[in-house]
Design an enzyme around this catalytic site. Structure first.
Site, PDB file in Angstrom:
ATOM      1  N   HIS A 209       0.795  -1.235   0.000  1.00  0.00           N
ATOM      2  CA  HIS A 209       0.000   0.000   0.000  1.00  0.00           C
ATOM      3  C   HIS A 209       0.824   1.279   0.000  1.00  0.00           C
ATOM      4  O   HIS A 209       0.290   2.368   0.005  1.00  0.00           O
ATOM      5  CB  HIS A 209      -0.997   0.018   1.171  1.00  0.00           C
ATOM      6  CG  HIS A 209      -0.354   0.214   2.521  1.00  0.00           C
ATOM      7  ND1 HIS A 209       0.275  -0.810   3.194  1.00  0.00           N
ATOM      8  CD2 HIS A 209      -0.238   1.296   3.321  1.00  0.00           C
ATOM      9  CE1 HIS A 209       0.739  -0.353   4.348  1.00  0.00           C
ATOM     10  NE2 HIS A 209       0.444   0.923   4.454  1.00  0.00           N
TER      11      HIS A 209
HETATM   12  N1  UDP Z   1      -3.396  -6.175   9.073  1.00  0.00           N
HETATM   13  C1  UDP Z   1      -4.626  -6.822   9.200  1.00  0.00           C
HETATM   14  N2  UDP Z   1      -5.297  -7.173   8.054  1.00  0.00           N
HETATM   15  C2  UDP Z   1      -4.790  -6.928   6.809  1.00  0.00           C
HETATM   16  C3  UDP Z   1      -3.531  -6.289   6.700  1.00  0.00           C
HETATM   17  C4  UDP Z   1      -2.860  -5.909   7.855  1.00  0.00           C
HETATM   18  O1  UDP Z   1      -5.084  -7.092  10.304  1.00  0.00           O
HETATM   19  O2  UDP Z   1      -5.454  -7.271   5.819  1.00  0.00           O
HETATM   20  C5  UDP Z   1      -2.719  -5.736  10.304  1.00  0.00           C
HETATM   21  C6  UDP Z   1      -1.410  -6.424  10.588  1.00  0.00           C
HETATM   22  O3  UDP Z   1      -1.419  -6.876  11.909  1.00  0.00           O
HETATM   23  C7  UDP Z   1      -0.381  -5.320  10.437  1.00  0.00           C
HETATM   24  C8  UDP Z   1      -1.176  -4.075  10.693  1.00  0.00           C
HETATM   25  O4  UDP Z   1      -2.470  -4.363  10.213  1.00  0.00           O
HETATM   26  O5  UDP Z   1       0.658  -5.410  11.330  1.00  0.00           O
HETATM   27  C9  UDP Z   1      -0.657  -2.818  10.061  1.00  0.00           C
HETATM   28  O6  UDP Z   1      -0.528  -2.969   8.711  1.00  0.00           O
HETATM   29  P1  UDP Z   1      -0.342  -1.769   7.695  1.00  0.00           P
HETATM   30  O7  UDP Z   1       0.353  -2.383   6.564  1.00  0.00           O
HETATM   31  O8  UDP Z   1      -1.637  -1.091   7.485  1.00  0.00           O
HETATM   32  O9  UDP Z   1       0.540  -0.675   8.465  1.00  0.00           O
HETATM   33  P2  UDP Z   1       2.086  -0.440   8.566  1.00  0.00           P
HETATM   34  O10 UDP Z   1       2.646  -1.532   9.388  1.00  0.00           O
HETATM   35  O11 UDP Z   1       2.600  -0.438   7.185  1.00  0.00           O
HETATM   36  O12 UDP Z   1       2.193   0.884   9.232  1.00  0.00           O
END
Ligand code: UDP
Length: 362
Positions: A209
């Protein structure tokens, strides 16, 4: 002690859940601590917000600032305007922010200018990459934070190098991992598990993303076609972030192995990760979860603010080029995963440490 807790986006909800549990535990022990939960409304899709409140038993927010989407400046400004009003109406001893989203930075600035103490959970991590809005949010938040809670000694060292008071820099572990341990026995297979004949290690999880990977539609499609053909006998489950979905629109039909699914709730997502063969992602948080679950992770970025995931052996920084991914993944298929482990203090107790430290500060 009154704490106002800020949460705005999916990774924030996962991080505040165990902190709230730790506060409630202290309340049950008779300690004088209360909290007010402010949802800024940065993420408002059910899939990215409500589901996490329900699954992780997070209490309903006391207020939702409903800022929704906008450019970086619009969103940050809208959060600041709304949170300033909220803080005037509901003064507090401490504003606690987590992570690195716009809400983290915007609410810290408002709190500090209102002479309210700021605690930052997940402070001090740095990628050095100022093309990422998250890095700017981290730097600005840490420049006005009073109490720093870090996930690694290197994050603490970053803060000390910047001149932070050592008395206020606390290496406590990782609240994201607290949530993982608190919920690991509740994880469950998603509805589509049988439909797609998934079983342990016959699929890869893909999440993308970040702007560098998804903002240019033709490069994104090229990358997806490359990933589609990376491994012959594995399916690729791609829970598609609304941001990526908006860019791809209808262009997702002709893939051989990639299965597009909606963003998953926490319990289904952790089940999918735990049973996967490998993960390809541009998320930071996911590389921490794969580290603890012992799943090889390939990060489609040029850098990481979580270097411990790489040095310990579970995460490989691939860069954003498909060719690099092919090389790195090919070597993994041939030689197997690197030896890995779990970083210090990622033991499920970070939130309890944070709340005990804050109570001592009072
Ligand atoms: N996650 C989830 N479902 C999804 C994708 C991600 O529950 O379909 C959770 C997962 O635990 C991850 C968290 O959302 O650690 C954060 O993900 P994201 O990629 O949005 O944020 P980033 O870590 O890149 O800040």
């Amino acid at each position: 002690m009154k704490i106002t807790i800020i949460a705005g986006a999916r990774p924030n909800f996962i991080k505040i859940a165990p902190i709230i549990n730790a506060i409630q535990k202290k309340q049950n022990e008779g300690l004088n601590i209360s909290f007010r939960l402010v949802h800024t409304g940065q993420h408002y899709d059910k899939n990215l917000s409500d589901t996490f409140f329900e699954e992780l038993n997070i209490p309903q927010p006391d207020v939702n600032l409903e800022v929704k989407s906008g450019s970086q400046a619009e969103q940050t400004a809208a959060i600041m305007v709304a949170f300033e009003k909220e803080l005037i109406q509901n003064p507090t001893d401490l504003v606690l922010v987590v992570g690195d989203v716009n809400s983290t930075m915007a609410c810290s600035i408002v709190a500090k200018k209102s002479h309210t103490k700021v605690a930052h959970v997940e402070a001090g991590i740095r990628s050095g990459d100022l093309t990422m809005p998250e890095e700017i949010n981290r730097m600005l938040t840490d420049s006005i934070t009073d109490y720093f809670f870090t996930t690694s000694t290197s994050a603490s060292e970053n803060l000390l190098k910047l001149g932070s008071d050592p008395q206020n820099v606390h290496f406590v572990g990782n609240v994201m991992i607290d949530t993982l341990y608190q919920n690991i026995n509740r994880i469950s297979a998603p509805d589509f598990w049988n439909d797609h004949q998934l079983h342990e290690k016959n699929y890869i999880i893909l999440t993308l993303h970040r702007p560098a990977n998804v903002d240019e539609v033709s490069s994104l499609i090229e990358l997806l076609h490359g990933i589609d053909l990376l491994v012959n006998d594995k399916k690729i489950i791609f829970p598609i972030h609304p941001r990526t979905q908006a860019i791809l629109k209808e262009s997702k039909t002709d893939f051989k192995n990639i299965i597009f699914v909606s963003p998953q709730g926490y319990l289904n997502f952790m089940y999918l990760i735990k049973n996967s063969f490998a993960v390809i992602t541009d998320s930071g948080g996911i590389s921490e979860e794969t580290t603890v679950l012992g799943i090889p992770c390939f990060t489609m970025r040029d850098n990481t603010e979580r270097p411990e995931t790489e040095t310990i052996g579970s995460n490989t920084i691939v860069g954003t080029a498909l060719e690099n991914l092919k090389t790195v993944f090919g070597s993994f298929l041939q030689n197997g995963a690197r030896k890995s482990g779990i970083p210090d203090l990622w033991d499920g107790k970070a939130s309890e440490r944070i709340i005990s430290i804050l109570l001592d500060k009072k």
